[in-house]
Design a protein around this motif. Structure first.
Motif, PDB file in Angstrom:
ATOM      1  N   LEU A 290       0.826  -1.205   0.000  1.00 18.73           N
ATOM      2  CA  LEU A 290       0.000   0.000   0.000  1.00 18.73           C
ATOM      3  C   LEU A 290       0.858   1.253   0.000  1.00 18.73           C
ATOM      4  O   LEU A 290       0.835   2.035  -0.936  1.00 18.73           O
ATOM      5  CB  LEU A 290      -0.934   0.021   1.206  1.00 18.73           C
ATOM      6  N   PHE A 291       1.597   1.456   1.095  1.00 15.25           N
ATOM      7  CA  PHE A 291       2.441   2.634   1.211  1.00 15.25           C
ATOM      8  C   PHE A 291       3.269   2.526   2.484  1.00 15.25           C
ATOM      9  O   PHE A 291       3.011   1.699   3.343  1.00 15.25           O
ATOM     10  CB  PHE A 291       1.624   3.931   1.234  1.00 15.25           C
ATOM     11  N   SER A 292       4.272   3.407   2.599  1.00 18.46           N
ATOM     12  CA  SER A 292       5.056   3.458   3.829  1.00 18.46           C
ATOM     13  C   SER A 292       4.341   4.379   4.814  1.00 18.46           C
ATOM     14  O   SER A 292       3.544   5.226   4.421  1.00 18.46           O
ATOM     15  CB  SER A 292       6.477   3.949   3.551  1.00 18.46           C
ATOM     16  N   ASN A 293       4.640   4.188   6.085  1.00 20.44           N
ATOM     17  CA  ASN A 293       3.909   4.950   7.108  1.00 20.44           C
ATOM     18  C   ASN A 293       4.222   6.444   7.072  1.00 20.44           C
ATOM     19  O   ASN A 293       3.446   7.240   7.582  1.00 20.44           O
ATOM     20  CB  ASN A 293       4.106   4.366   8.498  1.00 20.44           C
ATOM     21  N   ASP A 294       5.326   6.837   6.457  1.00 19.87           N
ATOM     22  CA  ASP A 294       5.628   8.271   6.402  1.00 19.87           C
ATOM     23  C   ASP A 294       4.701   9.025   5.440  1.00 19.87           C
ATOM     24  O   ASP A 294       4.737  10.245   5.367  1.00 19.87           O
ATOM     25  CB  ASP A 294       7.094   8.532   6.059  1.00 19.87           C
ATOM     26  N   GLN A 295       3.841   8.301   4.735  1.00 21.57           N
ATOM     27  CA  GLN A 295       2.850   8.946   3.876  1.00 21.57           C
ATOM     28  C   GLN A 295       1.559   9.267   4.634  1.00 21.57           C
ATOM     29  O   GLN A 295       0.666   9.899   4.078  1.00 21.57           O
ATOM     30  CB  GLN A 295       2.550   8.064   2.667  1.00 21.57           C
ATOM     31  N   LEU A 296       1.493   8.848   5.885  1.00 27.23           N
ATOM     32  CA  LEU A 296       0.336   9.182   6.718  1.00 27.23           C
ATOM     33  C   LEU A 296       0.560  10.550   7.357  1.00 27.23           C
ATOM     34  O   LEU A 296       1.660  10.841   7.839  1.00 27.23           O
ATOM     35  CB  LEU A 296       0.135   8.130   7.816  1.00 27.23           C
ATOM     36  N   PRO A 297      -0.453  11.397   7.380  1.00 27.75           N
ATOM     37  CA  PRO A 297      -0.282  12.740   7.955  1.00 27.75           C
ATOM     38  C   PRO A 297       0.053  12.694   9.444  1.00 27.75           C
ATOM     39  O   PRO A 297      -0.581  11.976  10.205  1.00 27.75           O
ATOM     40  CB  PRO A 297      -1.644  13.400   7.718  1.00 27.75           C
ATOM     41  N   GLY A 298       1.081  13.463   9.802  1.00 24.77           N
ATOM     42  CA  GLY A 298       1.460  13.576  11.201  1.00 24.77           C
ATOM     43  C   GLY A 298       2.351  12.465  11.728  1.00 24.77           C
ATOM     44  O   GLY A 298       2.762  12.499  12.881  1.00 24.77           O
ATOM     45  N   ILE A 299       2.676  11.483  10.919  1.00 21.37           N
ATOM     46  CA  ILE A 299       3.509  10.364  11.371  1.00 21.37           C
ATOM     47  C   ILE A 299       4.977  10.691  11.125  1.00 21.37           C
ATOM     48  O   ILE A 299       5.359  11.138  10.045  1.00 21.37           O
ATOM     49  CB  ILE A 299       3.099   9.059  10.652  1.00 21.37           C
ATOM     50  N   THR A 300       5.779  10.464  12.157  1.00 22.02           N
ATOM     51  CA  THR A 300       7.213  10.701  12.093  1.00 22.02           C
ATOM     52  C   THR A 300       7.936   9.394  12.433  1.00 22.02           C
ATOM     53  O   THR A 300       7.307   8.447  12.898  1.00 22.02           O
ATOM     54  CB  THR A 300       7.635  11.779  13.111  1.00 22.02           C
ATOM     55  N   PRO A 301       9.237   9.335  12.246  1.00 27.79           N
ATOM     56  CA  PRO A 301       9.979   8.129  12.630  1.00 27.79           C
ATOM     57  C   PRO A 301       9.843   7.784  14.122  1.00 27.79           C
ATOM     58  O   PRO A 301       9.998   6.645  14.521  1.00 27.79           O
ATOM     59  CB  PRO A 301      11.433   8.463  12.279  1.00 27.79           C
ATOM     60  N   GLU A 302       9.508   8.782  14.938  1.00 28.44           N
ATOM     61  CA  GLU A 302       9.360   8.556  16.378  1.00 28.44           C
ATOM     62  C   GLU A 302       7.942   8.098  16.762  1.00 28.44           C
ATOM     63  O   GLU A 302       7.700   7.736  17.916  1.00 28.44           O
ATOM     64  CB  GLU A 302       9.697   9.825  17.165  1.00 28.44           C
ATOM     65  N   SER A 303       7.010   8.100  15.839  1.00 28.86           N
ATOM     66  CA  SER A 303       5.630   7.712  16.142  1.00 28.86           C
ATOM     67  C   SER A 303       5.565   6.246  16.547  1.00 28.86           C
ATOM     68  O   SER A 303       6.257   5.398  15.972  1.00 28.86           O
ATOM     69  CB  SER A 303       4.731   7.927  14.923  1.00 28.86           C
TER      70      SER A 303
END
Length: 128
Positions: A21-34
């Motif tokens: 589908l996609f990587s999580n960094d394409q979700l709004p507000g998600i950072t590597p620290e999420s």
């Protein structure tokens, strides 16, 4: 004497296909620290959905996403935490799954392997 044919669990849901589908960094507000829980909440919120069933492992989680108050509207997704990607586990019988279907599919198709891919590089996910 007439005997009733018993169908395998695989026959009940059909062929399994794995879609990136996609990587999580394409979700709004998600950072590597999420956290994984923040990632899941954002994924579900974007789809106005809920996680009807969820299995968490060291590598991430597999869950049945469904639309609230609408039975048999589920689809199975994997969040692989080490790769930080979402996969959609599709069957011939798509987007009408329920809790018991999820439980059977996890066992019959050995779906947990997609959660725990480890640090293997995900180039292209094809048919399982």
């Amino acid at each position: 004497m007439h005997t009733q044919r018993r169908y395998s669990k695989r026959e009940l849901l059909g062929r399994l296909r794995i879609d990136y589908l996609f990587s999580n960094d394409q979700l709004p507000g998600i950072t590597p620290e999420s956290s994984r829980w923040e990632v899941l909440a954002t994924f579900l919120k974007a789809r106005d959905a809920r996680a009807e069933r969820l299995i968490k492992t060291e590598g991430g989680m597999i869950f049945l996403q469904s639309i609230p108050k609408r039975p048999n509207t589920g689809a199975i997704y994997v969040y692989n935490e080490s790769l930080r990607v979402f996969l959609w586990l599709r069957f011939d019988r798509d987007d009408d799954l329920n809790g018991p279907d999820f439980d059977r599919a996890v066992w019959a198709y050995r779906l947990l392997k997609w959660v725990d891919l480890g640090s293997h590089r995900l180039v292209r996910v094809g048919h399982a």
